[in-house]
Design an enzyme around this catalytic site. Structure first.
Site, short mmCIF file in Angstrom:
data_model
loop_
_atom_site.label_atom_id
_atom_site.label_comp_id
_atom_site.label_asym_id
_atom_site.label_seq_id
_atom_site.Cartn_x
_atom_site.Cartn_y
_atom_site.Cartn_z
CG PHE A 129 -1.88 1.21 1.17
CD1 PHE A 129 -3.06 1.14 0.46
CD2 PHE A 129 -1.56 2.39 1.81
CE1 PHE A 129 -3.91 2.24 0.39
CE2 PHE A 129 -2.41 3.50 1.74
CZ PHE A 129 -3.59 3.42 1.03
CG ASP A 214 5.71 3.69 1.65
OD1 ASP A 214 5.75 4.36 2.71
OD2 ASP A 214 4.69 3.61 0.93
CE LYS A 247 -0.93 5.72 7.46
NZ LYS A 247 -0.63 5.01 6.23
C1 LIG Z 1 -0.82 5.26 4.81
C2 LIG Z 1 0.27 4.88 3.87
C3 LIG Z 1 0.50 5.61 2.69
C4 LIG Z 1 -0.41 6.72 2.24
O1 LIG Z 1 -0.39 7.82 3.10
P1 LIG Z 1 -1.53 8.94 2.96
O2 LIG Z 1 -1.08 9.99 3.94
O3 LIG Z 1 -2.82 8.30 3.32
O4 LIG Z 1 -1.51 9.43 1.59
C5 LIG Z 1 1.57 5.25 1.90
N1 LIG Z 1 2.39 4.24 2.25
C6 LIG Z 1 2.20 3.52 3.37
C7 LIG Z 1 3.14 2.42 3.71
C8 LIG Z 1 1.13 3.81 4.21
O5 LIG Z 1 0.91 3.08 5.31
#
Ligand SMILES: *Cc1c(COP(=O)(O)O)cnc(C)c1O
Length: 392
Positions: A129, A214, A247
């Site tokens: 994700f 990420d 986050k």
């Molecule tokens: C939540 C998340 C995103 C997206 O972040 P948003 O602030 O909702 O755009 C991208 N990568 C990872 C691993 C995430 O957990």
């Protein structure tokens, strides 16, 4: 009309009906509009690193907003520069930072940066994700998220997460980057086998491709380290080329960061990318307060300890088949498809829980969660499972 009814009438239905209307929070607790108190074991989905209404964030944001709330990319501000310097120092390898407002945007910047290598292929993992904007979505594997929006930006190859051999096969001299979560969050806290991230580093170096981690969910103390990949010795010697954050970084104030190291740090040139709000001094001040507080309060060590305590408490119940994760990023599989029922029973009992699938729960509470908070949950846990209808 209730706020829930007004929500349904006024808000686009992108998420489904909200569970409750929350009115305030303090530490790891929130209250709803009926005055009911909840222990928040979701933390705004791994966002509220310092819990709710932490005085350090309130003070930093208030002071900054009273001083200078927004400029533009035509000007620099002290919080922006200090945050970039701090993130690079915490990463532990020379690099440069692009600041934005969310995880998806941090990943969009990184994706655009990969195109500047002159190659286009990006290798991503199943279960990944990376966000909901078109570029980030092109790297996100879940069909249900992707299909309604195809065609997405192309040249993305998906390989099974955790399978180093499959990765080796996919990565070639035409690969621009490999993008991986060090631990997959939305997939239900999936921890790759030992050696997987080191193999990804090795493969990308040999192919002349970028390794992009990420850390939007895993970063900033979530796993008991500043970056989850710091647990991998090979990545301390040869840092990832790209690391994306969001986050927990702002502790609830929207911010995203794309860190590029080595030669990748200079791939984006004037005119290549931008964000009007990116690097906003108020958001940067909040992020600096988060970093300061994690360091000053010794939260990395605390997260490692409370994480273990919480994982042990979750695993104690016979209804739980498996528990995994690192620090305060914990996934649990149930023996039966009771995820959503457990979340509901948890709410009835005063706990905000989360399920990422029919039988998978995810715990990503505030990093300030205390032993007493964990013990309160441990005491309620068997009752929550029973109320959810779990067969013993
Ligand atoms: C939540 C998340 C995103 C997206 O972040 P948003 O602030 O909702 O755009 C991208 N990568 C990872 C691993 C995430 O957990």
């Amino acid at each position: 009309m209730s706020y829930q009814e007004r929500y349904a009438a006024s808000m686009m239905n992108t998420f489904g009906p909200p569970n409750a209307v929350l009115t305030r929070g303090s530490g790891a607790r929130v209250w709803d509009d009926a005055g009911r108190e909840y222990l928040d074991l979701l933390g705004g989905i791994a966002v509220n690193a310092l819990g709710h209404a932490h005085p350090a964030i309130v003070e930093a944001v208030t002071t900054q907003l009273q001083t200078l709330g927004h400029v533009s990319n035509f000007f620099a501000t002290a919080p922006q520069v200090e945050l970039a310097e701090r993130l690079v120092a915490l990463l532990g390898t020379p690099g440069k930072v692009f600041l934005s407002n969310s995880g998806a945007e941090a990943n969009e910047a990184a994706l655009k940066l990969t195109r500047r290598t002159g190659r286009t292929q990006v290798v991503a993992a199943t279960g990944s994700f990376h966000g909901r904007t078109m570029g980030a979505l092109s790297l996100t594997s879940k069909e249900a998220y992707r299909l309604p929006f195809e065609p997405l930006p192309g040249d993305v190859t998906f390989v099974p997460y955790g399978d180093a051999a499959a990765l080796a096969e996919a990565v070639t001299q035409r690969t621009a980057a490999v993008v991986l979560e060090p631990i997959q969050g939305e997939a239900g806290v999936v921890v790759p086998p030992d050696g997987y991230l080191a193999a990804a580093r090795d493969l990308t170096i040999r192919a002349g491709a970028l390794l992009w981690l990420d850390e939007v969910q895993t970063g900033i103390g979530r796993t008991g380290r500043w970056f989850a990949h710091h647990a991998v010795p090979e990545l301390l010697d040869a840092a990832p080329d790209l690391v994306t954050l969001a986050k927990g970084l702002g502790g609830g104030i929207p911010i995203g960061a794309t860190i590029a190291t080595g030669a990748a740090a200079d791939l984006l040139e004037p005119g290549n990318h931008g964000s009007t709000y990116g690097g906003n001094p108020v958001a940067c001040a909040a992020a600096l307060a988060v970093l300061d507080t994690i360091a000053a309060e010794g939260l990395l060590d605390q997260v490692a300890r409370t994480g273990k305590r919480l994982a042990d408490a979750v695993a104690e119940a016979p209804e739980v088949a498996a528990v995994r994760g690192a620090g305060l990023m914990i996934g649990a599989d149930l023996h039966a498809d009771l995820g959503p029922a457990v979340v509901e029973a948890g709410r009835e009992a005063g706990f905000i829980l989360n399920s990422t699938g029919p039988r998978t729960l995810r715990f990503v509470p505030p990093l300030v969660l205390s032993d007493a908070d964990v013990d309160a949950f441990a005491q309620a846990w068997p009752g929550i499972l029973a109320a959810a209808g779990a067969p013993r």
